[in-house]
Motif scaffolding. Structure first.
Motif, short mmCIF file in Angstrom:
data_model
loop_
_atom_site.label_atom_id
_atom_site.label_comp_id
_atom_site.label_asym_id
_atom_site.label_seq_id
_atom_site.Cartn_x
_atom_site.Cartn_y
_atom_site.Cartn_z
N GLU A 100 1.57 2.79 -9.38
CA GLU A 100 2.04 3.96 -8.64
C GLU A 100 3.07 3.56 -7.59
N ARG A 108 -3.07 1.54 -9.16
CA ARG A 108 -2.53 1.84 -7.83
C ARG A 108 -1.24 1.08 -7.59
N ASP A 141 0.85 -1.18 0.00
CA ASP A 141 0.00 0.00 0.00
C ASP A 141 0.90 1.24 0.00
N GLU A 142 0.28 2.40 0.05
CA GLU A 142 1.06 3.64 -0.07
C GLU A 142 2.05 3.80 1.08
#
Length: 455
Positions: free
Chosen positions: A410, A407, A366-367
Motif C-alpha cells: 500500500e 501494508r 509507515d502511512e
C-alpha cells in the motif's frame, strides 16, 4: 595517500618513577633470575655458605643491571607511517608502510615493532628488527582489510627494546597516528534514460534566459572581448559607461540523493544488512551522477548535507568532481542511524526549490511517512525511490516467516500514485539490476501516459 611522522622519540625520555619503570619491564626470565638470586642469598645466609651468596648476588644483579643499562641507553629513533591508499572501499585491502630510522650516533640493539590496529582490520602486526646502524633505516609493511565501512585509527607505533640476555623489555610509543577511511562499495551504473530538469543525458546541462524582455534587461559592465552587438545603449546612456546585455546562462541539471537513516526503518546490522545496501546504493548514484555532469547533493532524513557543499550541490564533470566525490564518500563512511522517526526535516529542505532528479533510498515506511515522501515528488523533475522491506531481508537471514507485506505494498502504491518511480529492493540483488528496473518502470509510466521518456 597520506603519511604521518612520529619521530624522533627517545628511548630514555624522562619518567619520575624511572626505577619502577625499569623493574616493570623485567621479563619472565629476568624475574626468575631475580627471584632465584634472592632465594640463594637467603639460603646462603641461613646455611652460612659464602660461595652460594656470591652466586645469589650474581643472579640477582644480572637482571637489575640489564634493566638499568637498557633504561639509560640513548636511542633516538624516528618512525613514519604511510597508507596506500588512505581511502579504500569496504572489502578491499590497504597496505600500511612503516619506516624506522636511527637518528642517533649509536647502533640500536634488538627492536620489536608493533602498530596498534583496531580488531576490525585484522590482527595486530608485530615485527622484529635486528641491529640498526647509526643513520640506518628499515622499512616493513602489512595489510589491513575491513568489510565494514568507517574511519579507523592506526597507531600509535610502539617500539619494544630488549637487552641481549632477554632480561628486560621496555616499550616506547610514538605520538602520531593516521586514519584509514573505509568507504561504501560503489557499483558502476549503466547510463539509463531518466534524468532531472534537463533533456539530454550527456553533460546534464540546460540553458535559461537571463532576461524576459527589453524592459527586464539586467545589464552588466562591458568586459574585454564582449561582442559589441550586445551593447545595451539605453543602459549605457543611463550609467555613463558601456553596458552589455546578459546572454543565456548555462545551468546544470541537479540530482539530489536522499538517504533514509532512521534507526526504526531498518532491522539487522552488518555488511549485508539493508541499511548498508542503502548506503552503498547512495554512494553509487552520487558517483554516477557526478561523472555524468550533474550537480549532486547528498541529503539525509535529518535535513543535513555534506559539509562544504554549495547551494546547488557539488559540480560534476569538473576538476573538483574527484574532491567532491571524496568528501561525500568520507561522509557516507561514517554515517549511522539517526535518532529521528520521520522525514519531515528532509521534506522542509526539498520544498525550498526545484531539486531536479530526486533519487531516494527508503527503509520501512509507515502511512504517515509514506505521505510525507509522496509530497516530496512535487518539488522534483523526476523521482525514483528504492524501498527496502526490512521484514523480507530479516526473513531471508533467519528463515523466519515474514509478516504479510500488504501494508508495505500500500505504501508503494501511494508513492506511485504521487508520481514516484518505485522499486522494491529484495535481499541479495545488485544496485545495477535495480537501476535498470527503475528505468523500465519509468519507461512504462511514460508510455502509459503518452509522454516523452525522461533522459
Amino acid at each position: 595517500m597520506t603519511s604521518g611522522e612520529a619521530g624522533p622519540a627517545d628511548a630514555d625520555r624522562g619518567d619520575h618513577s624511572g626505577v619502577r619503570t625499569a623493574l616493570a619491564g623485567l621479563t619472565t626470565r629476568g624475574r626468575s633470575f631475580l627471584a632465584a638470586g634472592v632465594a640463594a642469598a637467603v639460603c646462603a645466609y641461613v646455611l652460612g655458605q659464602s660461595d652460594l651468596l656470591r652466586v645469589g648476588l650474581l643472579l640477582a644483579a644480572l637482571p637489575l643491571v640489564c634493566a638499568t643499562v637498557l633504561y639509560r641507553t640513548r636511542y633516538r629513533v624516528a618512525g613514519s607511517r604511510r597508507l596506500s591508499p588512505a581511502r579504500v572501499p569496504a572489502g578491499s585491502e590497504a597496505r600500511v608502510h612503516l619506516g624506522i630510522e636511527n637518528v642517533s650516533r649509536l647502533p640500536t640493539g634488538l627492536l620489536m615493532l608493533q602498530d596498534r590496529v583496531p580488531y576490525v582490520l585484522g590482527p595486530r602486526p608485530r615485527f622484529v628488527l635486528d641491529r640498526v646502524e647509526a643513520g640506518g633505516r628499515r622499512e616493513v609493511s602489512y595489510r589491513v582489510r575491513s568489510d565494514l565501512r568507517g574511519r579507523y585509527p592506526l597507531g600509535p607505533l610502539q617500539l619494544r627494546l630488549s637487552d641481549p640476555f632477554g632480561m628486560c623489555e621496555l616499550t616506547r610509543s610514538f605520538s602520531a597516528y593516521d586514519d584509514l577511511t573505509v568507504v561504501p562499495r560503489v557499483e558502476p551504473l549503466p547510463p539509463v534514460r531518466f534524468g532531472g530538469e534537463a533533456r539530454g543525458y550527456g553533460d546534464g546541462r540546460q540553458r535559461s534566459l537571463a532576461l524576459a524582455g527589453e524592459d527586464d534587461v539586467i545589464p552588466r559592465g562591458y568586459r574585454y572581448g564582449d561582442d559589441l552587438r550586445r551593447v545595451h545603449w539605453r543602459s549605457t546612456a543611463r550609467y555613463g559607461e558601456l553596458m552589455v546585455r546578459r546572454e543565456e546562462q548555462p545551468q546544470r541539471s541537479r540530482c539530489t540523493v536522499l538517504l533514509d537513516t532512521r534507526g526504526d526503518a531498518y532491522q539487522g546490522a552488518g555488511p549485508d544488512s539493508a541499511f548498508e545496501w542503502a548506503v552503498s546504493g547512495a554512494a553509487s548514484v552520487l558517483v554516477h551522477m557526478l561523472e555524468r555532469g550533474f550537480n549532486v547533493r547528498l541529503l539525509t532524513d535529518t535535513g543535513s548535507s555534506v559539509p562544504g557543499e554549495g547551494a546547488d550541490g557539488f559540480v560534476g564533470a569538473s576538476q573538483e568532481s574527484a574532491d567532491a566525490a571524496g568528501l561525500m564518500m568520507d561522509a557516507l563512511a561514517v554515517i549511522d542511524h539517526s535518532d529521528g522517526t520521520g522525514l519531515s526535516r528532509a521534506y522542509d529542505v526539498l520544498r525550498g526549490g526545484n531539486e531536479g532528479l530526486l533519487v531516494a533510498f527508503f527503509g520501512d515506511l509507515d502511512e504517515e511517512q509514506a505521505a510525507v515522501a509522496a509530497r516530496m515528488r512535487q518539488r522534483s523533475g523526476g523521482a525514483i525511490a528504492f524501498v527496502l522491506d526490512s521484514a523480507t531481508w530479516m526473513r531471508e537471514v533467519t528463515d523466519v516467516p515474514a509478516p504479510p507485506t500488504s501494508r508495505q505494498e500500500e505504501r508503494l502504491h501511494l508513492l506511485r500514485d504521487a508520481g514516484w518511480t518505485v522499486v522494491g529492493v529484495p535481499r541479495g540483488v545488485s544496485l545495477e539490476e535495480m537501476w535498470r528496473q527503475a528505468d523500465q518502470e519509468r519507461g512504462g509510466l511514460t508510455a502509459a501516459g503518452g509522454g516523452e521518456a525522461w533522459r
